[in-house]
Design a protein around this motif. Structure first.
Motif, PDB file in Angstrom:
ATOM      1  N   TYR A  27      13.003  -2.783  -7.596  1.00  0.00           N
ATOM      2  CA  TYR A  27      11.787  -3.217  -6.921  1.00  0.00           C
ATOM      3  C   TYR A  27      10.849  -3.943  -7.883  1.00  0.00           C
ATOM      4  O   TYR A  27      10.220  -4.946  -7.529  1.00  0.00           O
ATOM      5  N   ALA A  28      10.721  -3.408  -9.096  1.00  0.00           N
ATOM      6  CA  ALA A  28       9.726  -3.902 -10.047  1.00  0.00           C
ATOM      7  C   ALA A  28      10.091  -5.248 -10.660  1.00  0.00           C
ATOM      8  O   ALA A  28       9.214  -5.956 -11.164  1.00  0.00           O
ATOM      9  N   SER A  29      11.370  -5.607 -10.649  1.00  0.00           N
ATOM     10  CA  SER A  29      11.797  -6.799 -11.382  1.00  0.00           C
ATOM     11  C   SER A  29      12.466  -7.862 -10.523  1.00  0.00           C
ATOM     12  O   SER A  29      12.977  -8.845 -11.040  1.00  0.00           O
ATOM     13  N   ASN A  30      12.447  -7.684  -9.194  1.00  0.00           N
ATOM     14  CA  ASN A  30      13.025  -8.681  -8.288  1.00  0.00           C
ATOM     15  C   ASN A  30      12.080  -8.891  -7.112  1.00  0.00           C
ATOM     16  O   ASN A  30      11.680  -7.927  -6.457  1.00  0.00           O
ATOM     17  N   MET A  31      11.752 -10.138  -6.826  1.00  0.00           N
ATOM     18  CA  MET A  31      10.935 -10.385  -5.634  1.00  0.00           C
ATOM     19  C   MET A  31      11.709 -11.125  -4.547  1.00  0.00           C
ATOM     20  O   MET A  31      11.226 -11.250  -3.426  1.00  0.00           O
ATOM     21  N   SER A  32      12.904 -11.592  -4.860  1.00  0.00           N
ATOM     22  CA  SER A  32      13.747 -12.252  -3.876  1.00  0.00           C
ATOM     23  C   SER A  32      14.831 -11.273  -3.419  1.00  0.00           C
ATOM     24  O   SER A  32      15.537 -10.692  -4.247  1.00  0.00           O
ATOM     25  N   TRP A  33      14.943 -11.089  -2.090  1.00  0.00           N
ATOM     26  CA  TRP A  33      15.895 -10.126  -1.522  1.00  0.00           C
ATOM     27  C   TRP A  33      16.720 -10.803  -0.431  1.00  0.00           C
ATOM     28  O   TRP A  33      16.165 -11.286   0.556  1.00  0.00           O
ATOM     29  N   ARG A  34      18.035 -10.822  -0.632  1.00  0.00           N
ATOM     30  CA  ARG A  34      18.934 -11.412   0.369  1.00  0.00           C
ATOM     31  C   ARG A  34      19.021 -10.538   1.607  1.00  0.00           C
ATOM     32  O   ARG A  34      19.270 -11.000   2.716  1.00  0.00           O
ATOM     33  N   GLY A  35      18.818  -9.244   1.420  1.00  0.00           N
ATOM     34  CA  GLY A  35      18.826  -8.279   2.511  1.00  0.00           C
ATOM     35  C   GLY A  35      18.151  -7.006   2.039  1.00  0.00           C
ATOM     36  O   GLY A  35      17.741  -6.898   0.879  1.00  0.00           O
ATOM     37  N   PRO A  36      18.032  -5.995   2.895  1.00  0.00           N
ATOM     38  CA  PRO A  36      17.292  -4.777   2.550  1.00  0.00           C
ATOM     39  C   PRO A  36      17.798  -4.049   1.314  1.00  0.00           C
ATOM     40  O   PRO A  36      17.022  -3.349   0.655  1.00  0.00           O
ATOM     41  N   THR A  37      19.059  -4.211   0.984  1.00  0.00           N
ATOM     42  CA  THR A  37      19.619  -3.519  -0.179  1.00  0.00           C
ATOM     43  C   THR A  37      20.158  -4.480  -1.227  1.00  0.00           C
ATOM     44  O   THR A  37      20.894  -4.065  -2.129  1.00  0.00           O
ATOM     45  N   ASN A  38      19.775  -5.764  -1.138  1.00  0.00           N
ATOM     46  CA  ASN A  38      20.375  -6.785  -2.006  1.00  0.00           C
ATOM     47  C   ASN A  38      19.331  -7.626  -2.724  1.00  0.00           C
ATOM     48  O   ASN A  38      19.008  -8.746  -2.294  1.00  0.00           O
ATOM     49  N   PRO A  39      18.767  -7.112  -3.841  1.00  0.00           N
ATOM     50  CA  PRO A  39      17.843  -7.941  -4.634  1.00  0.00           C
ATOM     51  C   PRO A  39      18.596  -9.061  -5.335  1.00  0.00           C
ATOM     52  O   PRO A  39      19.763  -8.903  -5.717  1.00  0.00           O
ATOM     53  N   MET A  40      17.932 -10.204  -5.499  1.00  0.00           N
ATOM     54  CA  MET A  40      18.529 -11.369  -6.137  1.00  0.00           C
ATOM     55  C   MET A  40      18.047 -11.433  -7.585  1.00  0.00           C
ATOM     56  O   MET A  40      16.871 -11.702  -7.848  1.00  0.00           O
ATOM     57  N   ALA A  41      18.947 -11.152  -8.521  1.00  0.00           N
ATOM     58  CA  ALA A  41      18.572 -11.177  -9.941  1.00  0.00           C
ATOM     59  C   ALA A  41      18.177 -12.586 -10.356  1.00  0.00           C
ATOM     60  O   ALA A  41      18.771 -13.574  -9.915  1.00  0.00           O
TER      61      ALA A  41
ATOM     62  N   GLY B 115      17.265   2.306 -12.507  1.00  0.00           N
ATOM     63  CA  GLY B 115      16.307   2.928 -13.414  1.00  0.00           C
ATOM     64  C   GLY B 115      14.989   3.236 -12.719  1.00  0.00           C
ATOM     65  O   GLY B 115      14.724   2.767 -11.601  1.00  0.00           O
ATOM     66  N   ASN B 116      14.149   4.034 -13.361  1.00  0.00           N
ATOM     67  CA  ASN B 116      12.844   4.423 -12.832  1.00  0.00           C
ATOM     68  C   ASN B 116      11.779   3.611 -13.554  1.00  0.00           C
ATOM     69  O   ASN B 116      11.525   3.812 -14.726  1.00  0.00           O
ATOM     70  N   CYS B 117      11.141   2.694 -12.853  1.00  0.00           N
ATOM     71  CA  CYS B 117      10.206   1.777 -13.501  1.00  0.00           C
ATOM     72  C   CYS B 117       8.748   2.019 -13.156  1.00  0.00           C
ATOM     73  O   CYS B 117       7.870   1.580 -13.888  1.00  0.00           O
ATOM     74  N   ASP B 118       8.467   2.686 -12.044  1.00  0.00           N
ATOM     75  CA  ASP B 118       7.060   2.848 -11.660  1.00  0.00           C
ATOM     76  C   ASP B 118       6.892   4.027 -10.707  1.00  0.00           C
ATOM     77  O   ASP B 118       7.118   3.900  -9.504  1.00  0.00           O
ATOM     78  N   SER B 119       6.532   5.180 -11.260  1.00  0.00           N
ATOM     79  CA  SER B 119       6.172   6.361 -10.449  1.00  0.00           C
ATOM     80  C   SER B 119       7.231   6.712  -9.411  1.00  0.00           C
ATOM     81  O   SER B 119       6.912   7.040  -8.263  1.00  0.00           O
ATOM     82  N   GLY B 120       8.484   6.620  -9.794  1.00  0.00           N
ATOM     83  CA  GLY B 120       9.567   6.974  -8.884  1.00  0.00           C
ATOM     84  C   GLY B 120      10.164   5.811  -8.124  1.00  0.00           C
ATOM     85  O   GLY B 120      11.058   6.007  -7.296  1.00  0.00           O
TER      86      GLY B 120
ATOM     87  N   ARG C 157       0.835  -1.196   0.000  1.00  0.00           N
ATOM     88  CA  ARG C 157       0.000   0.000   0.000  1.00  0.00           C
ATOM     89  C   ARG C 157       0.877   1.256   0.000  1.00  0.00           C
ATOM     90  O   ARG C 157       2.057   1.226   0.354  1.00  0.00           O
ATOM     91  N   ALA C 158       0.244   2.386  -0.350  1.00  0.00           N
ATOM     92  CA  ALA C 158       1.006   3.626  -0.548  1.00  0.00           C
ATOM     93  C   ALA C 158       1.615   4.158   0.748  1.00  0.00           C
ATOM     94  O   ALA C 158       2.767   4.595   0.769  1.00  0.00           O
ATOM     95  N   HIS C 159       0.866   4.148   1.818  1.00  0.00           N
ATOM     96  CA  HIS C 159       1.336   4.719   3.095  1.00  0.00           C
ATOM     97  C   HIS C 159       1.948   6.100   2.899  1.00  0.00           C
ATOM     98  O   HIS C 159       3.022   6.419   3.442  1.00  0.00           O
ATOM     99  N   GLY C 160       1.266   6.912   2.098  1.00  0.00           N
ATOM    100  CA  GLY C 160       1.702   8.282   1.881  1.00  0.00           C
ATOM    101  C   GLY C 160       2.686   8.480   0.751  1.00  0.00           C
ATOM    102  O   GLY C 160       3.074   9.614   0.451  1.00  0.00           O
ATOM    103  N   ASP C 161       3.069   7.409   0.065  1.00  0.00           N
ATOM    104  CA  ASP C 161       4.082   7.504  -0.993  1.00  0.00           C
ATOM    105  C   ASP C 161       3.489   7.697  -2.384  1.00  0.00           C
ATOM    106  O   ASP C 161       4.228   7.730  -3.374  1.00  0.00           O
ATOM    107  N   GLY C 162       2.177   7.770  -2.506  1.00  0.00           N
ATOM    108  CA  GLY C 162       1.571   8.005  -3.809  1.00  0.00           C
ATOM    109  C   GLY C 162       1.607   6.794  -4.708  1.00  0.00           C
ATOM    110  O   GLY C 162       1.496   5.646  -4.255  1.00  0.00           O
ATOM    111  N   GLY C 163       1.750   7.037  -6.029  1.00  0.00           N
ATOM    112  CA  GLY C 163       1.736   5.961  -7.010  1.00  0.00           C
ATOM    113  C   GLY C 163       2.907   5.008  -6.878  1.00  0.00           C
ATOM    114  O   GLY C 163       3.878   5.274  -6.169  1.00  0.00           O
ATOM    115  N   GLY C 164       2.795   3.876  -7.595  1.00  0.00           N
ATOM    116  CA  GLY C 164       3.860   2.880  -7.564  1.00  0.00           C
ATOM    117  C   GLY C 164       3.404   1.538  -7.046  1.00  0.00           C
ATOM    118  O   GLY C 164       4.213   0.731  -6.576  1.00  0.00           O
ATOM    119  N   ASP C 165       2.086   1.278  -7.156  1.00  0.00           N
ATOM    120  CA  ASP C 165       1.538   0.031  -6.606  1.00  0.00           C
ATOM    121  C   ASP C 165       2.129  -1.218  -7.246  1.00  0.00           C
ATOM    122  O   ASP C 165       2.269  -2.252  -6.586  1.00  0.00           O
TER     123      ASP C 165
END
Length: 447
Positions: free
Chosen positions: A170-184, A160-165, A96-104
């Motif tokens: 975020y848009a292309s990875n759902m597996s994350w080893r840690g808070p700053t480490n998406p798994m390609a 890159g910018n993929c969805d409203s900022g 949910r947005a929680h004040g962040d606007g678009g980007g669902d």
């Protein structure tokens, strides 16, 4: 004839290493107790993501409980109704947005396995949470060759910018080893095949691959002597299992070699770029990747896996099934009957591809159960209705009985707002992880 056989036995050749499926001789009562525990069929967990939500009227069954009426979309898995549960009412608050606007769309993927609310940025300062697959891999990842596998049909991006900022990470990875480490994720089925059957070293594997391509040989040709010796020493039932497995490997390898490839300079699909080596036709691409999932689980190469059909907000068209308009554009249907029909058509196509996997897993016997029964597989989206961009009452399937831990063939309706992460806590516990809380969970789901 061997009295026992280690679960870690492999067939070896020059630059090739073939892990074996579970054979009866591996779980014989003659094994020592410690080894016997290791030889029992392992439990697997997997997560499959589809973008842009669902046409919910065609998804949600009308009644709860057993023998529920299959909705028009779920009819595509009618052959597997007794192997799955439909879960309604689960919610992904982090999307949910929680004040962040678009980007669902970006948030729906970033939060799907983490339960976290990702920081809104398209720069390098991305911040998310650890995903359930990676959190579980910390407990059981050392029990298999790969702690986890991250797969999909569309390449990951890390910037890159993929969805409203929101960053493309975020848009292309759902597996994350840690808070700053998406798994390609890996999208080339040939590359996955090579990983599954790689030799002892990178150099040896590359040399063997060059030879195979030069002389048009199979990985099985390199491990043939080992296979023959083992085959002669096995009891009849295990010889049959080994034959079926080796046939499946060779069949997949032939299909990999015969698939028509999509090249970098291919025109006509600018919204769905794929690198050289990936099959041109989406159904062939998907089916081959599902074969890789099956082989990875069958050989116990991994017990944890994530799979994205396409990235968040994908606007791919599906001309192969008569849908020429972009998926994302259609999801903003504005209650248009035509657009909703097209969305439902895409939903059914994705479920067809998933049904192919369920069939492959159910065809593999492991002890008294099947590979599907020895798994728990989540299928769904982090968005419910693509037009509303809501993240409650999500479309979620849970396939497999988790080795008898789950009663299947039901539609389970939870109170709307129940965290999806409550399901993940339960799954982590079944895998042996010491988990009482994960993401935004507020308890453990009852199944």
């Amino acid at each position: 004839m061997p009295k026992t056989l280690s679960r870690r036995t492999v067939l070896r050749g020059a630059g090739v290493s073939l892990a074996l499926p579970l054979l009866d001789v591996m779980s014989s009562s003659r094994l020592l107790s410690a080894a016997e525990a290791r030889a029992r069929p392992p439990l697997r967990m997997a997560f499959f993501y589809v973008p842009n939500g669902m046409h919910m009227p065609d998804w949600t069954p009308q009644k709860a409980g057993y023998k529920f009426y299959l909705s028009p979309t779920l009819e595509r898995i009618a052959d597997f109704r007794d192997d799955v549960n439909v879960l309604s009412g689960l919610t992904l608050d982090g999307a949910r947005a929680h004040g962040d606007g678009g980007g669902d769309h970006a948030r729906s993927v970033a939060a799907f396995l983490t339960g976290a609310h990702p920081r809104k940025t398209n720069g390098a300062d991305i911040q998310n949470g650890i995903s359930v697959d990676q959190a579980t891999a910390k407990y059981v990842g050392d029990q298999s060759r790969f702690a986890s596998l991250e797969l999909g049909l569309e390449a990951s991006a890390q910037a890159g910018n993929c969805d409203s900022g929101y960053s493309c990470a975020y848009a292309s990875n759902m597996s994350w080893r840690g808070p700053t480490n998406p798994m390609a994720k890996e999208i080339d089925p040939g590359a996955v095949f090579d990983r599954l059957f790689a030799g002892k070293s990178v150099k040896e594997t590359k040399q063997a691959k060059t030879k195979r391509e030069l002389f048009r040989k199979s990985v099985l040709d390199f491990a043939l002597e080992d296979a023959k010796r083992l085959h002669q020493a096995l009891p009849a039932v295990d010889r049959r299992k080994l034959d079926e497995y080796l046939y499946a490997v060779r069949d997949v390898e032939k299909r990999l070699g015969g698939a028509e490839r999509l090249r970098f300079d291919e025109s006509g699909v600018p919204d769905y770029p794929r690198p050289s080596g990936v099959p041109r036709e989406l159904d062939k691409h998907s089916d081959l990747m599902m074969d890789m999932v099956t082989l990875a689980f069958q050989t116990d190469s991994t017990r944890i896996l994530s799979f994205m059909f396409t990235n968040a907000g994908s606007n791919r068209s599906y001309k192969e099934i008569g849908v020429s308009e972009g998926h994302h554009e259609l999801s903003h249907h504005g209650k248009s009957a035509h657009k909703q029909t097209q969305i439902a058509t895409i939903n059914r196509y994705h479920l067809d591809r998933f049904a192919y996997l369920l069939g492959r897993l159910r065809s593999v016997r492991e002890g008294s159960r099947t590979l599907l029964e020895n798994s728990m597989i989540v299928y769904g989206s982090g968005i419910s209705d693509g037009d509303r961009h809501n993240h409650d009452d999500l479309p979620i399937l849970l396939a497999g009985s988790a080795a008898g831990r789950i009663k299947t063939g039901r539609h389970l309706k939870y109170e709307n707002g129940t965290p999806l992460c409550n399901l993940y806590v339960w799954m982590m516990q079944q895998m042996g992880a010491d988990a009482q809380q994960f993401g935004d969970s507020n308890g453990v789901i009852k199944l």
